[in-house]
Scaffold this motif. Structure first.
Motif, mmCIF file in Angstrom:
data_model
loop_
_atom_site.group_PDB
_atom_site.id
_atom_site.type_symbol
_atom_site.label_atom_id
_atom_site.label_comp_id
_atom_site.label_asym_id
_atom_site.label_seq_id
_atom_site.Cartn_x
_atom_site.Cartn_y
_atom_site.Cartn_z
ATOM 1 N N ASP A 149 6.198 -14.523 2.189
ATOM 2 C CA ASP A 149 7.402 -14.150 1.560
ATOM 3 C C ASP A 149 8.103 -13.381 2.137
ATOM 4 O O ASP A 149 9.292 -12.638 1.819
ATOM 5 C CB ASP A 149 6.680 -13.633 0.098
ATOM 6 C CG ASP A 149 6.081 -14.296 -0.717
ATOM 7 O OD1 ASP A 149 6.676 -15.392 -1.224
ATOM 8 O OD2 ASP A 149 5.141 -13.869 -1.192
ATOM 9 N N SER A 150 7.912 -12.639 3.270
ATOM 10 C CA SER A 150 8.671 -11.484 4.100
ATOM 11 C C SER A 150 8.630 -11.884 5.600
ATOM 12 O O SER A 150 7.717 -12.266 6.111
ATOM 13 C CB SER A 150 7.903 -10.294 3.646
ATOM 14 O OG SER A 150 8.367 -9.415 4.505
ATOM 15 N N ASP A 151 9.818 -11.518 5.974
ATOM 16 C CA ASP A 151 10.339 -11.775 7.612
ATOM 17 C C ASP A 151 9.607 -10.489 8.264
ATOM 18 O O ASP A 151 9.494 -10.521 9.424
ATOM 19 C CB ASP A 151 11.559 -12.049 7.788
ATOM 20 C CG ASP A 151 12.023 -13.225 7.186
ATOM 21 O OD1 ASP A 151 11.240 -14.255 7.318
ATOM 22 O OD2 ASP A 151 13.232 -13.221 6.892
ATOM 23 N N LEU A 152 9.290 -9.543 7.562
ATOM 24 C CA LEU A 152 8.844 -8.193 8.197
ATOM 25 C C LEU A 152 7.202 -8.448 7.863
ATOM 26 O O LEU A 152 6.545 -9.060 7.174
ATOM 27 C CB LEU A 152 9.139 -7.213 7.260
ATOM 28 C CG LEU A 152 10.633 -6.496 7.272
ATOM 29 C CD1 LEU A 152 10.946 -5.183 6.398
ATOM 30 C CD2 LEU A 152 11.166 -6.250 8.914
ATOM 31 N N PRO A 153 6.606 -7.590 9.122
ATOM 32 C CA PRO A 153 5.038 -7.748 8.736
ATOM 33 C C PRO A 153 4.790 -6.698 7.521
ATOM 34 O O PRO A 153 5.389 -5.906 7.235
ATOM 35 C CB PRO A 153 4.680 -6.841 10.061
ATOM 36 C CG PRO A 153 5.861 -6.987 10.991
ATOM 37 C CD PRO A 153 7.077 -6.958 10.173
ATOM 38 N N VAL A 154 3.720 -7.403 6.813
ATOM 39 C CA VAL A 154 3.167 -7.146 5.624
ATOM 40 C C VAL A 154 1.818 -6.163 5.599
ATOM 41 O O VAL A 154 1.130 -6.639 6.404
ATOM 42 C CB VAL A 154 3.060 -7.872 4.548
ATOM 43 C CG1 VAL A 154 2.629 -7.578 3.267
ATOM 44 C CG2 VAL A 154 4.403 -8.528 4.286
ATOM 45 N N PHE A 155 1.738 -5.132 5.248
ATOM 46 C CA PHE A 155 0.549 -4.352 5.367
ATOM 47 C C PHE A 155 0.005 -4.172 3.766
ATOM 48 O O PHE A 155 0.380 -3.174 3.195
ATOM 49 C CB PHE A 155 0.678 -3.048 6.092
ATOM 50 C CG PHE A 155 1.330 -3.043 7.450
ATOM 51 C CD1 PHE A 155 0.335 -3.151 8.386
ATOM 52 C CD2 PHE A 155 2.535 -2.986 7.852
ATOM 53 C CE1 PHE A 155 0.506 -3.268 9.648
ATOM 54 C CE2 PHE A 155 2.997 -3.138 9.020
ATOM 55 C CZ PHE A 155 1.975 -3.267 10.140
ATOM 56 N N PRO A 156 -0.988 -4.917 3.278
ATOM 57 C CA PRO A 156 -1.521 -4.787 1.995
ATOM 58 C C PRO A 156 -2.475 -3.976 2.221
ATOM 59 O O PRO A 156 -3.603 -4.069 2.790
ATOM 60 C CB PRO A 156 -1.921 -6.256 1.684
ATOM 61 C CG PRO A 156 -2.363 -6.909 3.239
ATOM 62 C CD PRO A 156 -1.232 -6.048 4.276
ATOM 63 N N CYS A 157 -2.203 -2.666 1.375
ATOM 64 C CA CYS A 157 -3.126 -1.628 1.420
ATOM 65 C C CYS A 157 -4.610 -1.789 1.048
ATOM 66 O O CYS A 157 -5.486 -1.453 1.830
ATOM 67 C CB CYS A 157 -2.720 -0.541 0.537
ATOM 68 S SG CYS A 157 -1.169 0.538 1.305
#
Length: 229
Positions: free
Chosen positions: A207-215
């Protein structure tokens, strides 16, 4: 394999995700019929939320501290506080333990640093975004943090508390959060931290063009690294 203690119930959807990810992670790493050694104490979310609203933090710390001590007594070798917002009292809870507690902000900061990013967006509850206890801890690791404008806090709270904690994952809310991530990208964010377990059900890397950090995922992976070392 060490035993992982979970202080959960904030919400039960979040706790179920921790349990699922821990067991899937052990199975992936060890194969066969392996599963995670865990003990959990689940607190009453409505009670803690009421105390949070009333700023009765000593009582919050006492409840979570008792739960953490309970999982230690049940055999936990390390403890996870399965929440972001209630890391507001993480230091008090940790101080009462004889085993390590893996602070969520520390392990997320390690993941961001490993990705060689310097500035990230943080999404979570209005409380976690509006107070500095979590973002300040991230910034002690040399990471710059941006959060949504205050007018967006209520929108995220509505999505989290009215939908996601009840298991409702809705496409219009996904589009709302994706648009918000885009605006934070415009402010210089190089990645986005999903600082609420329930948001991980709504937003994926696709869903994101940015790297996602799922806590939660990052927290679990750090716990497994410790437990299986």
């Amino acid at each position: 394999m060490l035993t992982i203690g979970l202080v959960g119930g904030m919400s039960w959807e979040s706790s179920a995700e921790y349990y699922r990810l821990l067991n899937q992670g052990v199975e992936q790493r060890l194969g066969g019929l392996h599963s995670a050694r865990t003990v959990m104490a689940s607190v009453e979310f409505d009670e803690l939320t009421r105390l949070q609203r009333e700023e009765r933090w000593d009582e919050v710390a006492a409840i979570l501290g008792a739960a953490a001590s309970g999982v230690e007594a049940a055999g936990a070798d390390l403890v996870l506080l399965c929440t972001t917002s209630f890391h507001r009292v993480a230091e008090q809870v940790s101080a009462g333990l004889g085993v390590p507690m893996l602070h969520l902000a520390d392990v997320v900061a390690d993941a961001v640093a490993a990705a060689e990013l310097q500035k990230v967006a943080f999404l979570g509850t209005a409380f976690a975004m509006g107070r500095r206890f979590f973002t300040d801890r991230l910034e002690t690791h040399g990471i710059s943090v941006v959060t949504p404008a205050e007018e967006d806090h209520a929108t995220l709270d509505r999505i989290i508390y009215d939908e996601l904690v009840h298991g409702k994952v809705l496409d219009p809310s996904r589009r709302t959060v994706v648009d918000l991530i885009g605006r934070l990208w415009d402010q210089g964010a190089e990645g986005v931290i999903l600082g609420c377990t329930e948001l991980e059900a709504l937003i994926k890397q696709a869903d994101s063009d940015l790297p996602v950090f799922p806590c939660t995922t990052v927290h679990v992976q750090a716990a497994l690294d410790r437990a299986l070392a």
